[in-house]
Every structure is written in C-alpha cells, then in structure tokens.
Scaffold this active site. Sequence first.
Site, PDB file in Angstrom:
ATOM      1  N   HIS A 155      89.430   8.307  31.721  1.00  0.00           N
ATOM      2  CA  HIS A 155      89.640   7.938  33.037  1.00  0.00           C
ATOM      3  C   HIS A 155      90.727   7.900  33.874  1.00  0.00           C
ATOM      4  O   HIS A 155      91.010   6.913  34.732  1.00  0.00           O
ATOM      5  CB  HIS A 155      88.811   6.423  33.403  1.00  0.00           C
ATOM      6  CG  HIS A 155      87.820   6.069  32.246  1.00  0.00           C
ATOM      7  ND1 HIS A 155      86.207   6.304  32.862  1.00  0.00           N
ATOM      8  CD2 HIS A 155      87.530   5.889  31.069  1.00  0.00           C
ATOM      9  CE1 HIS A 155      85.553   6.118  31.847  1.00  0.00           C
ATOM     10  NE2 HIS A 155      86.104   5.974  30.986  1.00  0.00           N
ATOM     11  N   SER A 276     111.187  24.400  48.834  1.00  0.00           N
ATOM     12  CA  SER A 276     110.497  24.018  50.185  1.00  0.00           C
ATOM     13  C   SER A 276     111.224  24.783  51.516  1.00  0.00           C
ATOM     14  O   SER A 276     112.407  24.632  51.143  1.00  0.00           O
ATOM     15  CB  SER A 276     110.347  22.560  50.478  1.00  0.00           C
ATOM     16  OG  SER A 276     110.146  22.406  51.945  1.00  0.00           O
ATOM     17  N   LYS A 282     113.086  19.665  47.047  1.00  0.00           N
ATOM     18  CA  LYS A 282     111.895  20.098  46.511  1.00  0.00           C
ATOM     19  C   LYS A 282     112.118  21.092  45.552  1.00  0.00           C
ATOM     20  O   LYS A 282     112.403  22.309  45.593  1.00  0.00           O
ATOM     21  CB  LYS A 282     110.958  20.425  47.720  1.00  0.00           C
ATOM     22  CG  LYS A 282     110.351  19.217  48.549  1.00  0.00           C
ATOM     23  CD  LYS A 282     109.767  18.274  47.802  1.00  0.00           C
ATOM     24  CE  LYS A 282     108.396  18.600  47.273  1.00  0.00           C
ATOM     25  NZ  LYS A 282     107.316  18.950  48.082  1.00  0.00           N
ATOM     26  N   ASN A 284     108.707  22.840  43.566  1.00  0.00           N
ATOM     27  CA  ASN A 284     107.156  22.729  43.472  1.00  0.00           C
ATOM     28  C   ASN A 284     106.685  23.769  42.497  1.00  0.00           C
ATOM     29  O   ASN A 284     107.024  24.731  42.219  1.00  0.00           O
ATOM     30  CB  ASN A 284     106.652  23.300  44.620  1.00  0.00           C
ATOM     31  CG  ASN A 284     107.101  22.285  45.979  1.00  0.00           C
ATOM     32  OD1 ASN A 284     107.240  21.207  45.779  1.00  0.00           O
ATOM     33  ND2 ASN A 284     107.191  22.966  47.079  1.00  0.00           N
ATOM     34  N   GLU A 289      99.817  25.471  40.563  1.00  0.00           N
ATOM     35  CA  GLU A 289      98.739  25.385  41.932  1.00  0.00           C
ATOM     36  C   GLU A 289      97.755  26.554  42.159  1.00  0.00           C
ATOM     37  O   GLU A 289      96.631  26.366  42.329  1.00  0.00           O
ATOM     38  CB  GLU A 289      99.345  24.887  43.103  1.00  0.00           C
ATOM     39  CG  GLU A 289     100.171  23.558  42.945  1.00  0.00           C
ATOM     40  CD  GLU A 289     100.970  22.908  44.190  1.00  0.00           C
ATOM     41  OE1 GLU A 289     100.675  22.587  45.032  1.00  0.00           O
ATOM     42  OE2 GLU A 289     102.007  23.778  44.072  1.00  0.00           O
ATOM     43  N   TYR A 316      66.419  49.763  38.831  1.00  0.00           N
ATOM     44  CA  TYR A 316      67.456  49.499  39.793  1.00  0.00           C
ATOM     45  C   TYR A 316      67.359  49.468  41.234  1.00  0.00           C
ATOM     46  O   TYR A 316      66.351  50.115  41.780  1.00  0.00           O
ATOM     47  CB  TYR A 316      68.291  51.057  39.441  1.00  0.00           C
ATOM     48  CG  TYR A 316      69.707  51.101  40.195  1.00  0.00           C
ATOM     49  CD1 TYR A 316      70.691  50.474  39.860  1.00  0.00           C
ATOM     50  CD2 TYR A 316      69.681  51.829  41.592  1.00  0.00           C
ATOM     51  CE1 TYR A 316      71.839  50.695  40.551  1.00  0.00           C
ATOM     52  CE2 TYR A 316      70.740  51.870  42.276  1.00  0.00           C
ATOM     53  CZ  TYR A 316      71.959  51.118  41.699  1.00  0.00           C
ATOM     54  OH  TYR A 316      73.136  51.183  42.541  1.00  0.00           O
TER      55      TYR A 316
END
Length: 458
Positions: A155, A276, A282, A284, A289, A316
């Site tokens: 959790h 950045s 920064k 990143n 991501e 087909y």
Amino acid sequence: MLWGGRFDGGLNSDALKFSSSLNIDINLILEDIEGSIAHAEMLSKIGLVTPEELTTLVDGLIKIKSEWELDKWKPAENEFEDIHSAVESRLFELIGDTAGKLHTGRSRNDQVALDLILWTKKACNHLIASLKEIQKSFMAIASSHTETLIPGYTHLQRAQPISLAFHLLAYVEMFERDINRLNFIFESLSESPLGSGALAGSTLPLDRDFTSEKLGFAFPTGNALDTVSNRDFILDFLNGCSIGMMHLSRLSEEIIIWSTSEFNLIKLSDNFSTGSSLMPQKKNPDIAELIRGKSGKSFGNYIAFISTMKGLPLSYNRDLQEDKEPLFDSFYTYKASLDIMTQMMQSAKFNQTKFIEDLNGDFSLATDLADWLVLKGIPFRNAHEIVGRVVKGLEEKNLNFSGVTLDYLKTIDQIFDETSIKCLDITTSLERKKTFGSPNPAIVKERIEYWNRKLGQK
Ligand code: ARG
C-alpha cells in the site's frame, strides 16, 4: 496491377493512397522474399515451374533482397497496395514474364499470414535476447546489494525491511515470465500457412509439407479458412508486449520515486537524465517517465486490434491489414524500452547506506516481534494484538523501537524477556528470515547463483 483482367481502370489514386499499407508492411520485405523463394522451389518440385524458370525466379528475388539491403531500390510509396505487390512488380521489372509464375497457387491471404508469422517469430527472439540482457544487468547490480537495506512496502506504506538485491530480483522473476510468454508464442507458431490459398486451398497439387519444412515449421496448418483469417498470434504478441511494458512501467515508477530528494536511493547517470529549461538545479528522470508513458500506447495497440477482429466473418477481410501498425509499434516500443532501461540501470548508482539509519527502530520489525511471541506459544492473533499495543504505547510517547526497554515491554505483557529485544535489531533483520524466497542475504545469493546458472554466466 495484380487483377487487371476484370477491371476497366486502375484504383483511384486517393483510394490507393487510403488503402496502401506499404509504408508499414515494408517491414515484412525479407520474410516476403523468404516465403516466395520457398514457394518457387515447391512449384519447381511439382513441375509447374521448370528448373531454368526456378533459377530465374530465385535469382530475381535474391537480387531484390540485396537491392533493398544495399539501399539500391525502394518501392515507390502510394504506387502499390502492399509489400507483396511491390516485390512482385519489381520482379517483373528484373526478370520479365517469368515473374508471372510466382503467384501460382498462392493468394496474398496466405502470403501475408506467412510473412507475419515469420516476422513475429523473429521478433519474439529479439525480445527474449533483450530480456536476458536486462536480467543479467539486474543480477550484476543485485550481487553487490544483498545487504543493502531498503524498506519493503505494501500500500506504499512501510511494511518490512528487505534488500535492494531482493527488490531487483523481483523484476528478474517478472522478466522471466515475460520470456516464457514470448517462448509460448514462438512455440505456438509451428504451422505453415503457405498453400492455404485465398481461403480454400488449391486444385493444384501444391506440396505443403515441402514449404512447411523449408521454412522451419513442423506442419502445414490444418484448415485453410482458419489460416487466412487467424491473427490470434498477433493478439498474443501484443498482449505479451503489453504485460512486458506494464512491468517496465512499474519499474519506471519506482525509479522515479527512488530518484526524488525525499527518497534519494538512486542516482541516474547524467547521460540518462535531462535538465529543465527554466530551473537550473533540476535533473529529471525523463527516460523512465517516457517508458511509463509509452506503456499506454502498447495497451492501446492490443485493444485497437482486438476491436478490429471482433465481428469479422470468416475468412480474410481487408480489415486485417490493420494488424501491422500495432504489431510493429508494440515491438519497436517494447524493444527500445527494454534496451534503454538496461543501459540506464547499468549506469545508475545506488545509495547503499541511505536506509540504515532511517530504518533503525522502525516499526517495520513489528511482525518479527509478533513471530517471537508465536515461538513462545502465543496464538498469532493474540501476538498481533500484543505487539499492536506495544507500538501504540511507543507512538503515544513519540518513540519507536530504538527507544524500547524490557521494562516497557513487560508493562504490556510479562512474557517478554531480553531475547525479544534482539528481534528489533535492524542490522540482523534480513538474516533472521528463514523461508525460501525471502530477503535473507544467503537465500538471495543462492537465487543469484540460480539465475547466473540459468543465464549461462558465472
Ligand atoms: N495488404 C493486405 C494485408 O495486409 C494483403 C492481403 C490482401 N488480400 C486481399 N485479398 N486484398 O492484409
């Protein structure tokens, strides 16, 4: 033009543009040529093509292959419906009318099914190779982190201490399941579609066993109608890519969390991070991501294509041409994600000592204290309740397990003695784990040995 006789004119240029898949199925060119060579050899074996014609056909096909590989020929986009027509047309240009014999007893319906199966088998092998590489690189990292303590979560709340090696080996298990899934798909592609024709076989005595063996299959497929409309293997493959991308996406999410200043467990190499344009400080984790982001497209590819399939009558239908974009996209996305993830992890650094202080006295050893009570004969439900009271009392005083004394424990229950305090020692918490599959460093080392043996590296 493959069907001139019955038609008064060519396809409207906009209609051709709309219906052409050449810029996508160009990916199948090598498989298309491989299949055509096997088909030509079979036609010669059954006497429908003379030995001289066979030589002309095969030489022509090999020439197209080398022209393609050496970048000397490229079919004009929007001039052909697909790669099959483009190759055949080039063959006419190169060898003249003999090219007209190649399509004997063959339809593009069995041809495209064959090309797709040959391509998918190769794709499975490429992905399996990349998955083995990522497994190897994870084990290399894991072997120096069997004692590196990190919190284990459920959790996303601290649950029990584990090691970084144990955490990484969880992914090695997931990658193994990804490999097994791809192996299953590879093994399921053991039957050759060639010789199924448009949907109902042929009146010509095609030797399907010959082409099947020539192309590395175990048997020819058993029902022509099913053969030309079957795309289950593409759905299996898209599903395999989706589950694999889901695993990479979960890993990416963890890397992103681990690289925050709050966590500070992983330091990604500058070569795999971005800055950045505004904030000079920064750094990143864009690669992670992007992998997480791209996974959405992989799942979409599965849904897109199963929706295309739903409701298609046998056999087909041209709708099936829409199989290729998701197939190629899922493959290239997954393969690129695996390979970049491998490099990013190999170049990352882990903060070995980050959690030693932090986990000292942490309540994540509460289960160990309950287990201690169980060994004294207390039923687990009661032990759970007793330790719950221990934790509650400490929390009320703003303390944790490092502040615990035997006197305090005895105020909760007389059964506690000095040995109970020992199981609150974080430094020995991992080695006190007894079960197979647990983060005990000795057990994790055995698992690393197991994987090393399995992957054939020592
Ligand atoms: N481009 C077609 C596809 O990929 C090849 C098969 C075409 N067959 C046909 N009968 N039009 O599905």
